[in-house]
Design a protein around this motif. Structure first.
Motif, mmCIF file in Angstrom:
data_model
loop_
_atom_site.group_PDB
_atom_site.id
_atom_site.type_symbol
_atom_site.label_atom_id
_atom_site.label_comp_id
_atom_site.label_asym_id
_atom_site.label_seq_id
_atom_site.Cartn_x
_atom_site.Cartn_y
_atom_site.Cartn_z
ATOM 1 N N GLN A 218 54.327 35.665 38.298
ATOM 2 C CA GLN A 218 53.604 34.436 38.608
ATOM 3 C C GLN A 218 52.422 34.788 39.510
ATOM 4 O OE1 GLN A 218 54.534 31.671 37.052
ATOM 5 N NE2 GLN A 218 56.233 32.839 36.169
ATOM 6 N N ARG A 219 51.227 34.343 39.105
ATOM 7 C CA ARG A 219 50.022 34.706 39.861
ATOM 8 C C ARG A 219 48.991 33.605 39.726
ATOM 9 N NH1 ARG A 219 49.006 38.642 43.776
ATOM 10 N NH2 ARG A 219 46.821 39.239 43.731
ATOM 11 N N GLY A 220 48.733 32.875 40.803
ATOM 12 C CA GLY A 220 47.705 31.850 40.792
ATOM 13 C C GLY A 220 47.895 30.798 39.721
ATOM 14 N N THR B 164 55.962 34.343 48.545
ATOM 15 C CA THR B 164 55.370 33.078 48.976
ATOM 16 C C THR B 164 55.931 31.948 48.118
ATOM 17 O OG1 THR B 164 53.336 34.227 49.579
ATOM 18 C CG2 THR B 164 53.218 31.841 49.389
ATOM 19 N N GLU C 72 55.492 33.150 44.345
ATOM 20 C CA GLU C 72 54.804 34.392 43.980
ATOM 21 C C GLU C 72 55.290 35.553 44.834
ATOM 22 O OE1 GLU C 72 50.369 32.619 42.830
ATOM 23 O OE2 GLU C 72 50.670 33.818 44.645
ATOM 24 N N ASN D 158 54.594 39.237 46.509
ATOM 25 C CA ASN D 158 53.417 39.955 46.991
ATOM 26 C C ASN D 158 53.302 41.263 46.235
ATOM 27 O OD1 ASN D 158 51.290 41.040 48.420
ATOM 28 N ND2 ASN D 158 52.462 41.419 50.294
ATOM 29 N N ASP E 127 46.837 43.541 48.987
ATOM 30 C CA ASP E 127 48.059 42.754 48.864
ATOM 31 C C ASP E 127 47.901 41.535 49.750
ATOM 32 O OD1 ASP E 127 50.229 43.133 51.366
ATOM 33 O OD2 ASP E 127 48.618 44.605 51.293
ATOM 34 N N ASP E 128 48.833 40.626 49.686
ATOM 35 C CA ASP E 128 48.711 39.375 50.425
ATOM 36 C C ASP E 128 48.571 39.612 51.922
ATOM 37 O OD1 ASP E 128 49.011 38.161 48.013
ATOM 38 O OD2 ASP E 128 51.044 37.422 48.350
ATOM 39 N N SER F 145 46.338 35.645 44.410
ATOM 40 C CA SER F 145 47.589 34.964 44.704
ATOM 41 C C SER F 145 47.317 33.725 45.548
ATOM 42 C CB SER F 145 48.518 35.908 45.472
ATOM 43 O OG SER F 145 47.988 36.151 46.769
ATOM 44 N N GLN G 274 46.166 34.849 49.009
ATOM 45 C CA GLN G 274 44.804 35.363 49.020
ATOM 46 C C GLN G 274 43.792 34.229 48.883
ATOM 47 O OE1 GLN G 274 45.102 38.246 45.878
ATOM 48 N NE2 GLN G 274 46.026 39.792 47.202
#
Length: 456
Positions: free
Chosen positions: A8-10, A106, A169, A171, A303-304, A336, A339
């Motif tokens: 899962q990303r954005g 997150t 999500e 990291n 990374d985050d 993410s 981010q």
């Protein structure tokens, strides 16, 4: 597809594949890194920082035979001095880029979820160290503890199936990619600031700096953060009362001296010089030479945690402008939640509540900041067929994305392009290319083997 093979990303689901011979391990403390390296039955390739180097490090290992991978990971996971072990992944639609899994997660909850219900759910999953994610409602950051029965990707994918979870999500860490490094040692003729014509110079291809300097040459109260590989604080062009403000080295020693340590650490010094070099009568002069410099050496990985730390440092210490001449070492890189929130925080609440000016390079591959290209003719066939491109940092809606033009008033051959571009600024006309972790620097197809018109 297996739960640990989708990411899962954005708001998007991305397909993963496990590498056959590589895995990572995070030591419990930095002090035991050498012990872990010596005790694991695999070759340690290098260290991958997660956030600040002294806070957390992933050790990347490689086995000689794919059949040895599971046993090596199990043996490493059983070590009391190791906190976390994971496969190394690659994105199926993003060839050439490796993805490292950190041990934090997150999660954004629906408004209806009570504090008690939230804590009950996360504790049952083995999530600890709850931290509020500032800038996103009902969002929290968790550490995946040793008590967790699944890896962060699987936990995130299970959470996102629940009606009371808006987003989840893990990291991930990817290598960062610097923008083009100028080959000239000095800039004795700064045509891009102001010129009156001549060979290789089209009318109006400069930025009319002299007219701007009639209004202001900058002021020490305006702090420009240059986030890059390193900055030579001893350079004569960066001397002066109040010139250096809040320096930080996130990469090498996590101290306050972001100095070059390798011969290749020259990009940040060049970027800082173009912007902020003092008017000394020697060397070059920066466009905003009266302003102060906040020099920040990045980890070289994204990374985050590292993005949070970088932007929060600049926000908390009064940066007015945050300049980032880099992006992800990836063809398709979506930001993410953390981010995106970090950049939004800077743009909205930085500069003492007025908002920072956040600037990112568009990229150097002569490709869209977002779009799809039918790729052909790449070296080693690293890309082929319909390929999605996305420069996540440049595409952020609160970022000023900067592309490149030449002394002939044309698009630079290497420059990325697209609807996200806010400014096109003078540069040279180098051939396009991209740095991918699997291949190193590779020229963008079709490869350009001839000299290109335009000044450096």
């Amino acid at each position: 597809m297996a739960d640990d093979l989708t990411l899962q990303r954005g708001g998007e689901t991305l397909a993963l594949q496990k590498t056959e011979t590589r895995f990572t391990a995070r030591p419990q403390q930095p002090e035991v890194i050498s012990t872990v390296v010596q005790g694991v039955a695999a070759q340690c390739l290098h260290q991958v920082p997660v956030g600040s180097r002294t806070e957390a490090v992933l050790l990347e290992f490689e086995v000689s035979d794919p059949t040895e991978l599971t046993a090596a990971m199990d043996q490493t996971r059983d070590r009391p001095d190791v906190a976390f072990v994971s496969h190394v992944y690659a994105l199926v639609d993003n060839p050439g880029s490796l993805v490292y899994l950190a041990d934090d997660l997150t999660v954004q909850f629906a408004d209806s979820v009570s504090n008690e219900a939230r804590r009950s759910l996360t504790q049952a999953l083995g999530l600890g160290d709850e931290t509020v994610l500032v800038g996103l409602d009902n969002a929290f950051i968790y550490r995946v503890t040793r008590e967790a029965t699944e890896n962060p990707i699987k936990i995130a994918n299970r959470l996102i199936e629940r009606d009371d979870i808006l987003a989840a999500e893990p990291n991930i860490v990817v290598h960062s990619s610097p923008s083009y490094r100028p080959s000239d040692r000095y800039y004795p003729q700064q045509w891009y600031l102001n010129h009156s014509g001549g060979p290789g110079l089209a009318q109006g291809s400069h930025i009319f700096a002299e007219a701007a300097w009639d209004i202001t040459r900058g002021d020490r109260s305006i702090v420009v953060a240059i986030a890059d590989d390193a900055i030579d604080l001893n350079h004569p062009d960066f001397q002066g009362i109040g010139k250096i403000v809040a320096p930080r080295d996130f990469r090498n020693t996590n101290d306050f001296l972001p100095l070059p340590v390798r011969d290749t650490d020259n990009h940040g010094t060049a970027c800082a010089g173009v912007c902020l070099a003092e008017e000394t009568g020697e060397g070059i002069v920066g466009i905003a030479h009266g302003c102060a410099l906040m020099p920040l050496a990045t980890t070289g990985y994204l990374d985050d945690r590292s993005i949070d730390e970088l932007f929060d440092w600049a926000i908390d210490r009064g940066a007015s402008v945050i300049s980032c001449s880099w992006g992800a070492s990836a063809v398709y890189f979506r930001l993410s939640m953390r981010q995106q929130a970090a950049l939004s925080r800077a743009a909205r609440v930085g500069r003492h509540g007025k908002g920072c000016v956040v600037v990112f390079a568009a990229g150097n591959a002569n490709r869209p900041t977002r779009g799809e290209i039918n790729e052909q003719g790449w070296t080693k066939n690293i890309l082929s067929g319909n390929t999605k491109w996305l420069s996540g940092f440049a595409a952020h809606p609160e970022v000023i994305a900067v592309s490149a033009c030449t002394s002939l008033n044309q698009k630079a051959a290497y420059s990325n392009w697209g609807q996200d571009i806010s400014v096109c600024a003078p540069s040279n006309n180098a051939p396009p290319g991209i740095w991918l972790q699997e291949t190193g620097y590779v020229s963008t197809a079709p490869v350009i083997n001839k000299a290109l018109a335009g000044k450096g």
